[in-house]
Design a protein around this motif. Sequence first.
Motif, PDB file in Angstrom:
ATOM      1  N   ALA A 127       0.844  -1.192   0.000  1.00  0.00           N
ATOM      2  CA  ALA A 127       0.000   0.000   0.000  1.00  0.00           C
ATOM      3  C   ALA A 127       0.886   1.251   0.000  1.00  0.00           C
ATOM      4  N   GLU A 128       0.287   2.389  -0.306  1.00  0.00           N
ATOM      5  CA  GLU A 128       1.076   3.610  -0.478  1.00  0.00           C
ATOM      6  C   GLU A 128       1.496   4.234   0.858  1.00  0.00           C
ATOM      7  N   THR A 174       0.303  -5.659   9.747  1.00  0.00           N
ATOM      8  CA  THR A 174      -0.587  -6.444   8.875  1.00  0.00           C
ATOM      9  C   THR A 174      -0.410  -6.142   7.394  1.00  0.00           C
ATOM     10  N   ARG A 175       0.262  -5.043   7.043  1.00  0.00           N
ATOM     11  CA  ARG A 175       0.479  -4.673   5.657  1.00  0.00           C
ATOM     12  C   ARG A 175       1.915  -4.200   5.440  1.00  0.00           C
ATOM     13  N   TYR A 176       2.272  -4.097   4.168  1.00  0.00           N
ATOM     14  CA  TYR A 176       3.571  -3.567   3.783  1.00  0.00           C
ATOM     15  C   TYR A 176       3.314  -2.274   3.012  1.00  0.00           C
ATOM     16  N   TYR A 177       3.947  -1.172   3.434  1.00  0.00           N
ATOM     17  CA  TYR A 177       3.674   0.144   2.870  1.00  0.00           C
ATOM     18  C   TYR A 177       4.911   0.736   2.200  1.00  0.00           C
ATOM     19  N   LYS A 178       4.661   1.635   1.274  1.00  0.00           N
ATOM     20  CA  LYS A 178       5.769   2.375   0.679  1.00  0.00           C
ATOM     21  C   LYS A 178       6.308   3.416   1.658  1.00  0.00           C
ATOM     22  N   THR A 179       5.384   4.133   2.343  1.00  0.00           N
ATOM     23  CA  THR A 179       5.814   5.194   3.259  1.00  0.00           C
ATOM     24  C   THR A 179       4.988   5.161   4.540  1.00  0.00           C
ATOM     25  N   LEU A 180       5.679   5.236   5.655  1.00  0.00           N
ATOM     26  CA  LEU A 180       5.046   5.346   6.969  1.00  0.00           C
ATOM     27  C   LEU A 180       5.385   6.717   7.536  1.00  0.00           C
ATOM     28  N   SER A 220      -2.033   9.952  -3.781  1.00  0.00           N
ATOM     29  CA  SER A 220      -1.748   8.565  -4.158  1.00  0.00           C
ATOM     30  C   SER A 220      -2.868   7.933  -4.983  1.00  0.00           C
ATOM     31  N   GLY A 221      -4.081   8.451  -4.828  1.00  0.00           N
ATOM     32  CA  GLY A 221      -5.211   7.874  -5.535  1.00  0.00           C
ATOM     33  C   GLY A 221      -5.755   6.617  -4.877  1.00  0.00           C
ATOM     34  N   GLU A 222      -5.287   6.312  -3.672  1.00  0.00           N
ATOM     35  CA  GLU A 222      -5.800   5.152  -2.935  1.00  0.00           C
ATOM     36  C   GLU A 222      -5.930   5.518  -1.468  1.00  0.00           C
TER      37      GLU A 222
END
Length: 311
Positions: free
Chosen positions: A5-6, A61-67, A32-34
């Motif tokens: 996810a973004e 629970t998820r893998y993100y591009k930016t935190l 991001s559009g999401e």
Amino acid sequence: MKRKAENVVVSFKQLGDILLLEPALRSLTRQSGEPTHLITQPGFSALVELMSGVKMARAGTRYYKTLWCPHWGARGSLASFKTRAKRKILIVNKKRHLRWFHRLVFQEHRVVPQTGEYWAKYHWQTIGSSPARRLFAPPALLPPPESWAPSVLPDEPYVLIHPTAAWERKFWSAQSWALLINRLNKTGIGNFVLTSGSADFEIAHCREIEQRTKVPILNMTGKTTLKEYLHLVFNARATLAIDGSSAHISAAFGKPTLSLFGISNQRLWHWPTETSLCLETAPRTPLPPLLKTMPLQKVLDTAEKLLLTLA
């Protein structure tokens, strides 16, 4: 593994602080559009449901591009550590907030001074680097569903009174609130609902207000879930409150709102509009004064001006 996810934002501050992140979350979603994910206290999920383009998430629970983590506390850092992301960015407003454990969690540490700006705008400017060409819009919430309505509701339109916050020293006096309610009732402004947080000192303060008033008042203090509370705020004709989450939420619903400020600074916590007003005790030097010094007549005049426009 789920698709990366973004953006995800991590914060475990109080309810009002989470709402003040909404413009930044909205900006990330637009860019991001999401949907932007938010990791926060599970009890705040009802509030997050009313943020357009935002989804509640859990750490790890998820893998993100930016935190993004805009608060420096240990709980937010731990959740950030558990969450997988290509980039992890910590944002603080003072260098002294940086801790040794931040180096173990975040690749980037950004120190962005808070120069007296509304907190929601500060977050909007620092999270996701909102394009300067866009105009800032204050926090906004979607209407809550009717299924969130509490079992007990007033028969007629009502004014919501929320006289408490997490800090007791922010309170206006119970006598002043009671006198305000009594005098507003004489002008034809009636039907009042009283709400508060669940702390014993908040409930006791509201009970004293109820006992001092000379008109019927529906006391819902400590009797509502967050969903029911949000429904009450949205459906009120207006909200009168001290600085806190109730004022932020009412304004985010676009409802007429009057916020009373004592020790807190309205420049940091209030965005003025035609229907979102505030009063601040003065002067603020050398120390911020207590709200108990706020003159009743000043509040009465402003409340009447706000409420009589609704007639």
